[in-house]
Design an enzyme around this catalytic site. Structure first.
Site, short mmCIF file in Angstrom:
data_model
loop_
_atom_site.label_atom_id
_atom_site.label_comp_id
_atom_site.label_asym_id
_atom_site.label_seq_id
_atom_site.Cartn_x
_atom_site.Cartn_y
_atom_site.Cartn_z
N GLY A 155 -9.35 3.97 11.36
CA GLY A 155 -10.22 2.93 11.87
C GLY A 155 -9.39 1.89 12.61
O GLY A 155 -8.30 2.18 13.11
N ARG A 156 -9.89 0.67 12.70
CA ARG A 156 -9.16 -0.38 13.41
C ARG A 156 -7.76 -0.56 12.83
O ARG A 156 -6.77 -0.65 13.56
CB ARG A 156 -9.92 -1.71 13.31
CG ARG A 156 -11.20 -1.81 14.10
CD ARG A 156 -11.77 -3.22 13.97
NE ARG A 156 -13.00 -3.41 14.72
CZ ARG A 156 -14.21 -3.21 14.21
NH1 ARG A 156 -14.34 -2.77 12.97
NH2 ARG A 156 -15.29 -3.42 14.94
N ILE A 157 -7.67 -0.64 11.51
CA ILE A 157 -6.37 -0.89 10.88
C ILE A 157 -5.48 0.33 11.05
O ILE A 157 -4.28 0.20 11.34
CB ILE A 157 -6.56 -1.26 9.39
CG1 ILE A 157 -7.27 -2.61 9.29
CG2 ILE A 157 -5.22 -1.30 8.67
CD1 ILE A 157 -7.69 -2.98 7.87
N ARG A 178 -12.33 11.43 8.76
CA ARG A 178 -13.51 12.26 8.55
C ARG A 178 -14.14 12.73 9.84
O ARG A 178 -14.66 13.83 9.94
CB ARG A 178 -14.54 11.50 7.70
CG ARG A 178 -14.15 11.35 6.24
CD ARG A 178 -15.19 10.57 5.46
NE ARG A 178 -15.34 9.21 5.97
CZ ARG A 178 -16.20 8.32 5.49
NH1 ARG A 178 -17.02 8.68 4.51
NH2 ARG A 178 -16.27 7.10 5.98
N ILE A 232 -2.75 0.03 1.32
CA ILE A 232 -3.26 -1.30 1.67
C ILE A 232 -4.78 -1.27 1.73
O ILE A 232 -5.40 -2.19 2.26
CB ILE A 232 -2.67 -1.82 3.00
CG1 ILE A 232 -2.77 -0.75 4.12
CG2 ILE A 232 -1.22 -2.21 2.80
CD1 ILE A 232 -4.07 -0.62 4.78
N ALA A 233 -5.38 -0.18 1.21
CA ALA A 233 -6.84 0.00 1.29
C ALA A 233 -7.51 -0.73 0.14
O ALA A 233 -7.66 -1.95 0.16
CB ALA A 233 -7.16 1.49 1.30
N ARG A 234 -7.92 0.00 -0.87
CA ARG A 234 -8.44 -0.56 -2.11
C ARG A 234 -7.69 0.14 -3.24
O ARG A 234 -7.33 1.31 -3.13
CB ARG A 234 -9.95 -0.34 -2.24
CG ARG A 234 -10.77 -1.31 -1.40
CD ARG A 234 -10.71 -2.72 -1.96
NE ARG A 234 -11.54 -3.67 -1.23
CZ ARG A 234 -11.07 -4.50 -0.30
NH1 ARG A 234 -9.79 -4.46 0.03
NH2 ARG A 234 -11.87 -5.36 0.28
N GLU A 263 -6.92 -4.47 -10.41
CA GLU A 263 -6.51 -5.77 -9.91
C GLU A 263 -7.30 -6.92 -10.56
O GLU A 263 -8.52 -6.80 -10.67
CB GLU A 263 -6.72 -5.77 -8.39
CG GLU A 263 -6.08 -6.88 -7.63
CD GLU A 263 -6.15 -6.64 -6.12
OE1 GLU A 263 -6.39 -7.62 -5.39
OE2 GLU A 263 -5.97 -5.49 -5.67
N HIS A 281 -1.58 -8.55 -3.07
CA HIS A 281 -2.71 -8.48 -2.14
C HIS A 281 -2.54 -9.49 -0.99
O HIS A 281 -3.39 -10.35 -0.76
CB HIS A 281 -4.03 -8.71 -2.86
CG HIS A 281 -5.19 -8.03 -2.18
ND1 HIS A 281 -6.19 -7.39 -2.86
CD2 HIS A 281 -5.51 -7.89 -0.87
CE1 HIS A 281 -7.08 -6.89 -2.01
NE2 HIS A 281 -6.68 -7.20 -0.79
N GLY A 283 -2.35 -8.65 2.23
CA GLY A 283 -2.70 -8.02 3.49
C GLY A 283 -3.21 -8.95 4.57
O GLY A 283 -2.80 -8.87 5.72
#
Length: 314
Positions: A155-157, A178, A232-234, A263, A281, A283
């Site tokens: 995606g963007r990131i 995907r 760096i996602a979840r 977390e 966290h 980011g």
């Protein structure tokens, strides 16, 4: 309209919100508790929540006739909000895409370099007074330049990460997504099994049930023994227990984490490992970024107040 802002935000954001709304701003930096979640839905017209404010199905079930009609989430990720349950009660949800891209991509490179070059370990040694001076085989790490990075989620990131890796470090970029997408740089879209063979594997997918434990024991077993995994996602995208086991057995060489499955609780096993870089966290932890996120959330609120289409619905 009565607006609840659940966490302290940068001053320009607070000023913009107060210019248009009757604002109640919590001073606490902790997430909303059980009672506060329900009060947010029943006592306010609109709410500006963020990560950790768990608007789950049971919360909505307890407030079947909510006063709130919009949750303008501060952040691009919104897996802490049950959007289907919100929609069923006529509550819209928005987020802040785009504003977080560059800051988050920068942290990926921070984690890659710190882990590969053993920077955190070296700093700890120096601060402990254990450094006895330079010598030729001290703390030999792994190079980043010219290596292969595998990005899961383009995606963007993901695209911003690919640009930094390709143009900044001359890395070969492969990725899994995907749907078919253009990475924006010379890169190959490949099956996930091939991405897992990269020197650096970066997780950049959205959170939520569809990606929970995407990186499990089976996925980690496909990685190379010299590989470093970056998340760096979840936090719950990675099965943390499986990651600990892979690191302990040398299945992979290291990890760089900015997010955690439980977390803010971090596994003591991870904390005890020198080959793991752990960030709290960070980011999007840049003033300009957090301000832009807040202003985007306020723009969603104002659009709702004015009866205009929401800029960033989810």
């Amino acid at each position: 309209m009565k607006l609840l802002i659940t966490r302290p935000l940068p001053d320009p954001v607070m000023q913009a919100a107060r210019a248009r709304f009757d604002v109640t701003a919590r001073a606490s930096t902790l997430p909303l508790n059980h009672a506060e979640l329900r009060q947010a839905l029943s006592d306010f017209d609109v709410v500006l929540p963020t990560l950790g404010d768990l608007f789950k199905a049971e919360v909505f079930a307890d407030v079947p006739q909510p006063r709130a009609k919009l949750l303008a989430n501060f952040g691009v990720g919104y897996n802490h909000i049950d959007t289907a349950a919100a929609k069923a009660l006529g509550i819209a949800v928005t987020n802040t895409p785009g504003a977080v891209t560059d800051a988050t991509a920068d942290v990926v490179l921070t984690l890659m370099l710190m882990t590969a070059r053993r920077a955190g370990e070296g700093e700890r040694m120096l601060r402990a007074g254990a450094w006895q001076g330079w010598h030729p085989v001290q703390m030999l790490g792994a190079p980043v330049s010219g290596k292969t990075v595998g990005i899961i989620g383009m995606g963007r990131i993901g695209r911003a990460i690919a640009q930094r890796c390709h143009f900044g470090f001359g890395m070969q970029v492969i990725y899994h997504n995907r749907s078919t997408v253009d990475a924006g740089v010379p890169a190959r879209q490949v099956p996930m099994a091939e991405v897992l063979q990269a020197d650096f594997v970066v997780i950049a997918v959205p959170g939520g049930p569809a990606t929970r434990h995407l990186i499990n024991a089976a996925a980690l077993a496909q990685m190379s023994r010299h590989a470093i995994m970056i998340n760096i996602a979840r936090g719950d995208v990675v099965d943390e227990a499986a990651l600990v086991a892979a690191l302990q057995t040398g299945q992979i060489a290291g990890a760089g984490l900015d997010v955690y499955e439980h977390e803010p609780v971090v596994s003591p096993a991870l904390i005890g490992m020198e080959n793991v870089t752990l960030l709290p966290h960070l980011g999007t932890a840049v003033l300009e970024t957090r301000t832009a996120m807040g202003m985007m959330a306020v723009a969603n609120l104002i659009a709702f107040q004015d009866g205009q289409p929401l800029p960033n619905p989810v």
